[in-house]
Structures are given as C-alpha cells and as structure tokens.
Design a protein around this motif. Structure first.
Motif, PDB file in Angstrom:
ATOM      1  N   THR A 185     -19.659  17.351 -38.679  1.00 32.91           N
ATOM      2  CA  THR A 185     -20.829  17.687 -39.487  1.00 32.91           C
ATOM      3  C   THR A 185     -20.703  17.115 -40.889  1.00 32.91           C
ATOM      4  OG1 THR A 185     -21.095  19.737 -38.222  1.00 32.91           O
ATOM      5  CG2 THR A 185     -22.243  19.579 -40.330  1.00 32.91           C
ATOM      6  N   TYR A 223     -27.803  19.875 -39.954  1.00 34.12           N
ATOM      7  CA  TYR A 223     -26.414  19.822 -40.414  1.00 34.12           C
ATOM      8  C   TYR A 223     -26.031  20.973 -41.350  1.00 34.12           C
ATOM      9  CZ  TYR A 223     -26.744  15.142 -38.456  1.00 34.12           C
ATOM     10  OH  TYR A 223     -26.936  14.090 -37.616  1.00 34.12           O
ATOM     11  N   GLN A 259     -22.763  23.872 -32.420  1.00 33.62           N
ATOM     12  CA  GLN A 259     -22.824  22.548 -31.802  1.00 33.62           C
ATOM     13  C   GLN A 259     -24.272  22.143 -31.516  1.00 33.62           C
ATOM     14  OE1 GLN A 259     -20.243  23.254 -28.477  1.00 33.62           O
ATOM     15  NE2 GLN A 259     -18.431  22.431 -29.537  1.00 33.62           N
ATOM     16  N   SER A 260     -25.099  23.082 -31.126  1.00 29.89           N
ATOM     17  CA  SER A 260     -26.509  22.793 -30.884  1.00 29.89           C
ATOM     18  C   SER A 260     -27.210  22.374 -32.175  1.00 29.89           C
ATOM     19  CB  SER A 260     -27.209  24.016 -30.285  1.00 29.89           C
ATOM     20  OG  SER A 260     -26.663  24.325 -29.014  1.00 29.89           O
ATOM     21  N   ALA A 300     -17.301  15.164 -29.580  1.00 27.94           N
ATOM     22  CA  ALA A 300     -18.076  16.398 -29.424  1.00 27.94           C
ATOM     23  C   ALA A 300     -17.838  17.010 -28.049  1.00 27.94           C
ATOM     24  CB  ALA A 300     -19.557  16.106 -29.625  1.00 27.94           C
ATOM     25  N   THR A 301     -17.732  16.155 -27.046  1.00 26.11           N
ATOM     26  CA  THR A 301     -17.460  16.648 -25.697  1.00 26.11           C
ATOM     27  C   THR A 301     -16.093  17.300 -25.638  1.00 26.11           C
ATOM     28  OG1 THR A 301     -18.817  14.908 -24.756  1.00 26.11           O
ATOM     29  CG2 THR A 301     -17.240  15.947 -23.286  1.00 26.11           C
ATOM     30  N   GLN A 313     -17.952   9.969 -32.285  1.00 29.68           N
ATOM     31  CA  GLN A 313     -18.606  11.261 -32.439  1.00 29.68           C
ATOM     32  C   GLN A 313     -19.066  11.791 -31.088  1.00 29.68           C
ATOM     33  OE1 GLN A 313     -21.670  11.041 -35.394  1.00 29.68           O
ATOM     34  NE2 GLN A 313     -20.289  10.189 -36.934  1.00 29.68           N
ATOM     35  N   GLY A 314     -19.640  10.908 -30.299  1.00 31.52           N
ATOM     36  CA  GLY A 314     -20.103  11.353 -28.986  1.00 31.52           C
ATOM     37  C   GLY A 314     -18.955  11.798 -28.117  1.00 31.52           C
ATOM     38  N   THR A 337     -26.156  18.813 -32.896  1.00 32.64           N
ATOM     39  CA  THR A 337     -26.823  17.862 -32.008  1.00 32.64           C
ATOM     40  C   THR A 337     -28.277  17.663 -32.413  1.00 32.64           C
ATOM     41  OG1 THR A 337     -25.382  18.522 -30.181  1.00 32.64           O
ATOM     42  CG2 THR A 337     -27.428  17.372 -29.603  1.00 32.64           C
ATOM     43  N   GLN A 373     -20.194   6.001 -34.185  1.00 30.31           N
ATOM     44  CA  GLN A 373     -21.106   6.621 -33.227  1.00 30.31           C
ATOM     45  C   GLN A 373     -20.373   6.946 -31.932  1.00 30.31           C
ATOM     46  OE1 GLN A 373     -24.431   4.179 -32.259  1.00 30.31           O
ATOM     47  NE2 GLN A 373     -25.416   5.728 -31.017  1.00 30.31           N
TER      48      GLN A 373
END
Length: 507
Positions: free
Chosen positions: A93, A66, A58-59, A18-19, A14-15, A62, A11
């Motif tokens: 993804t 998927y 990306q949206s 993504a940034t 991934q966060g 989020t 987790q």
C-alpha cells in the motif's frame, strides 16, 4: 539488450506478492531463523477476526482505496506485529502511495518474519533500483532468485532472474548476464527471446563463437527470426569471415517474407559488402533494401552514402532527395542532402536544407554537421558574421580540421586576424594540409606576426617547391621584415611559377 522494464517489475511483483500474503495469513507459521546473531522470531498466526480484517484491507488495496487499506493494515500490525501478512500488505500500500521509505521498512519487517519468501528481497530490490542504489538492487534480486529456487518456484525464480538480468545489463556486465540468462533459459527452454538474449550477451562478452550453437538452434525452431540471423552475421564478421556472414544473410533473406525484415537484412548485407570494398554490390544491396521496404528511410540514405563513395553524385543526390521526401522531418537525412548539395555547388539550397535540419531536433553530431554546412554556405554568400557563429558552434561540438579552416576564413573575412590565426592553427594541428597552412600564413601576416608567417611559408616551399602561393607568402613575410633582397628572390620565384600577385609586387 532486452531487459524487463522497471515498471513491469514492480507490477509483476505486486501481483505475485499479494497472492502470497493471503496464503501466508491463512495458516500458522513456525518460528523462523534470521541472520546469524539475530534472535529467531516467532510468527503468530492471525485470529479469525484478524483474518477477516486482513481480507477487508486487501480488498481496499485491490480497489485502489489506499488510505483505507493503509489504515486497515496498520491496525493489524499494531494487533499482531509478528505476523508477516499485515506488514506485506502495508508495504504494498505504501509503495502504491509512493512512500518508498515506509514501504522499505515494512518489506524489511516482512523479510525478517518470512525469511524464506522471495517477495521480501525482490521488492526491496525494486525500491533500491528506484533510489539509484543499483548494487543493493542486484544483491536483493539475487537473494530473491536463490530463495525462489530453493522453494522450487520456477515462476518466481524466472521473475527474479529477469530482474537480475536487468541490473547486469545496466552495468554492462555481459559475462555475468550470460550466466543469469543461462539459468533463465533452463527454466524456459521454449522461450526464443531468452535464447536470443543469451546469445546476444555472450557475443557482447566476447564469446560470440560460443553463441553460435544457440543461434542455430533458435533459427531451426524459428527460421524467420531476423534478429538471430543478423547477430549470426555479426559474429562471423567479427571472426573475419565476411563472406560467411553474407551467405547467412542471403539464406535469411530467402526465408523471410516480411518486406521490412528483408529490408533490414539487405541493408546489413550492404554494410558488409562496403567494408569488403565491393561498392557496386553494396549499392545493389541497398537498392534492393529500399525496394523491399519503400518506407525504409535508412535504405535510401545508405544508398546515397554508397553512391557518393562510388563517385556517383547524381545517384547519391537522387537517393537523398527520396529519403527527404519520404521523411521530411528526418534531420540526419536532410543534413546529408544539404552536405551533398554544398559539394555540388548548390549553395543556396544547401544552406536552406541545413537551416531546416537544425529545426528538426537533431542529435549532437547531426547538429554540428548541419551547422557546418550552413556556415560554409553563408560564408560563400558573404554572410561572414553568421557563418562564424555557426562554425564556432560546430567546432565546439565536433572539432575537425575542415570546420576550423572555414572558421578561420570567416574570422579573416571579418578582419578578426587573431581569431583567424587561432582557428587556422587548430586546423593545421588536426590536419596540416597545404591549404590550411597557406591560410594560416596569410592570417599571421595580417596579424603582423611576420616571423611566424615566414616559418609557415618556408615549410610550405620546402615541402612543395612549386607552390607559387607559398613562395608569394614567403616573399611578403620577408619584405615585412625589411629583407628586401630575399623578398624579391621569393617573389620572383612565385612569379615565374605563375603567381599574378607576385608579378604585381615586383613592379
């Protein structure tokens, strides 16, 4: 040893990742160097339209859409393969869709296109760990930590070091873990948990003394930390300084207001006092532990054990009964109560308690002990077949001289003399007590193995010339071999020592 859970690792990365992918896509990236012998890859910036498509994918990711996200990222990969951002988004993804093989491929492509980014090896480490390839996972995490350090990204470096620590903990490599946690502690000097884990790792690596300065510093900042005080005491005990350990625990008890925490410290005190031979003080400490936390089942059980060691059976019974009343589904406490009741001759209650303990999902050792208690209880009540089944299971799980003895007695009662001999031989081999040897001689006689029975009986009378039962068994073994003169002499000796059956045999 504390370690970041695998789910938390995934987790977190991934966060963070993504940034990074969004940042990477917004700017042109120069050509990068890859491993030796591999041609450099030129990273192509995304066009304005591709950037818009990336933001849309990306949206979708989020929002948990998927399938749409995957389609969007795959289209971008096809349009601009040499930009890392689409590969990264696609990898995340696929990871969310549990396509680990596809995710690993895309993270590898990202790593080639963005070799200075820690997210590539970090995520590959997560996937390697998932697949059970722990050596590969450790190497990936170490690479990620090195890249984050080079980039002066303290947050990322800490994340990667946590993952390294997790793998080192898995392999119980406490020396290397100490090095990793030293680096993590330097990044997070105010993190008491990291400081404690470092001290714990050093202790497990055999460097407990080296852990003392850090523990004392931690206790200066956080005087109420029970784990630090407990570890401090463990270190002093390991150094052969139990009195010092007791003083440290006593000081900690005075600093801690929480009853549960005080109870844990007092219980540790009780254990150390018991090892020093001061049972009276140990009992008082255990009693204080249950007073500090009246819900601490372990305190009641420990008090029961200590009182039993001190031959205070009534006090032990009271403590065990309180433990069972407090935690009626605690298999270990119930089994301890059953064992004590068996010793006290409360056979029916002991058998009932042991049977109940076996229904409470006990661990292997507790199960074996409960089976033993129930088996002996059933034997005493004449239920030999059930007793033998339970004792056989107990002996298979946790072999002991006593369990084999009762298994032999159960088999003998069922006239299974070969089985009795086998079990009693195991008992004698584990602990050659006079009781086990006498019963073995009896079983050998019943199985018509007279020469062996004589050898066992002769050994008994040699060791203990006043053992009337042994002389009786010796006489029977000699009579069975038609050596009547020797038999009468042995039986007469037994009779003179008070053996009634020998007197009857001489008539």
């Amino acid at each position: 040893m504390p370690a970041i859970p695998q789910a938390q690792q995934e987790q977190s990365v991934q966060g963070q990742a993504a940034t990074t992918s969004a940042q990477t896509s917004a700017q042109a990236t120069p050509a990068t160097s890859t491993a030796a012998g591999t041609p450099a890859v030129t990273v192509t910036p995304l066009s304005a339209a591709q950037q818009t498509a990336l933001t849309s994918a990306q949206s979708d990711f989020t929002a948990g859409r998927y399938a749409q996200a995957r389609a969007g990222f795959e289209a971008l990969v096809a349009q601009n393969y040499s930009n890392p951002a689409p590969h990264f988004g696609l990898a995340l993804t696929l990871l969310a869709q549990k396509d680990d093989k596809g995710a690993a491929f895309e993270f590898t492509q990202f790593q080639v296109l963005s070799p200075a980014s820690y997210e590539g090896p970090y995520n590959l480490g997560v996937l390697a760990s998932r697949a059970g390839r722990f050596d590969d996972a450790l190497k990936f995490y170490q690479d990620a930590a090195a890249l984050a350090r080079t980039a002066n990204n303290a947050q990322a470096q800490a994340l990667a070091l946590e993952a390294v620590a997790g793998e080192q903990t898995r392999r119980a490599d406490f020396a290397s873990l100490s090095t990793t946690l030293t680096d993590l502690a330097a990044l997070q000097p105010g993190n008491g948990d990291v400081q404690f884990r470092l001290a714990q790792a050093r202790t497990l690596a055999g460097q407990g003394v080296a852990a003392l300065p850090g523990l004392y510093a931690l206790l200066q900042r956080e005087p109420g930390r029970v784990d630090a005080a407990s570890l401090l005491a463990d270190i002093y005990v390991a150094q052969g300084l139990p009195e010092r350990a007791l003083r440290e625990l006593g000081a900690a008890v005075g600093r801690v207001a929480n009853g549960t925490a005080r109870s844990a410290l007092l219980l540790q005190q009780a254990g150390i006092l018991a090892t020093t031979g001061d049972l009276r003080a140990a009992i008082f400490a255990a009693r204080d532990a249950r007073t500090a936390d009246t819900r601490n089942v372990a305190a009641y059980v420990r008090e029961g054990q200590l009182r039993l060691q001190n031959k205070d059976r009534a006090g032990a019974l009271s403590a065990y009964q309180a433990a069972v009343q407090l935690a009626p589904k605690d298999a270990a406490a119930r089994t301890s109560l059953a064992a004590l009741r068996l010793d006290l001759g409360q056979t029916a209650q002991a058998t009932q308690d042991a049977a109940l303990a076996l229904t409470l999902s006990p661990d292997t050792a507790t199960r074996a002990r409960a089976q033993f208690v129930q088996g002996v209880g059933l034997y005493r009540q004449g239920q030999y077949a059930r007793a033998r089944t339970l004792l056989a299971s107990s002996a298979a799980a946790t072999p002991s001289a006593e369990t084999s003895l009762w298994l032999g007695l159960s088999s003998y009662a069922l006239k299974d003399y070969k089985g009795a001999v086998s079990a009693l031989q195991a008992s004698v081999q584990a602990s050659p007590s006079a009781e086990a040897r006498r019963n073995l001689a009896s079983a050998l006689l019943a199985d018509a193995r007279y020469t062996e029975a004589e050898a066992v009986a002769r050994g008994l009378v040699t060791d203990s010339p006043k053992d009337a039962e042994a002389w009786y068994l010796l006489g029977l073994s000699q009579r069975s071999q038609r050596r009547d003169g020797e038999a009468r002499q042995s039986l007469r000796t037994a009779a003179n020592l008070g053996n009634v059956r020998a007197r009857e045999a001489l008539k």
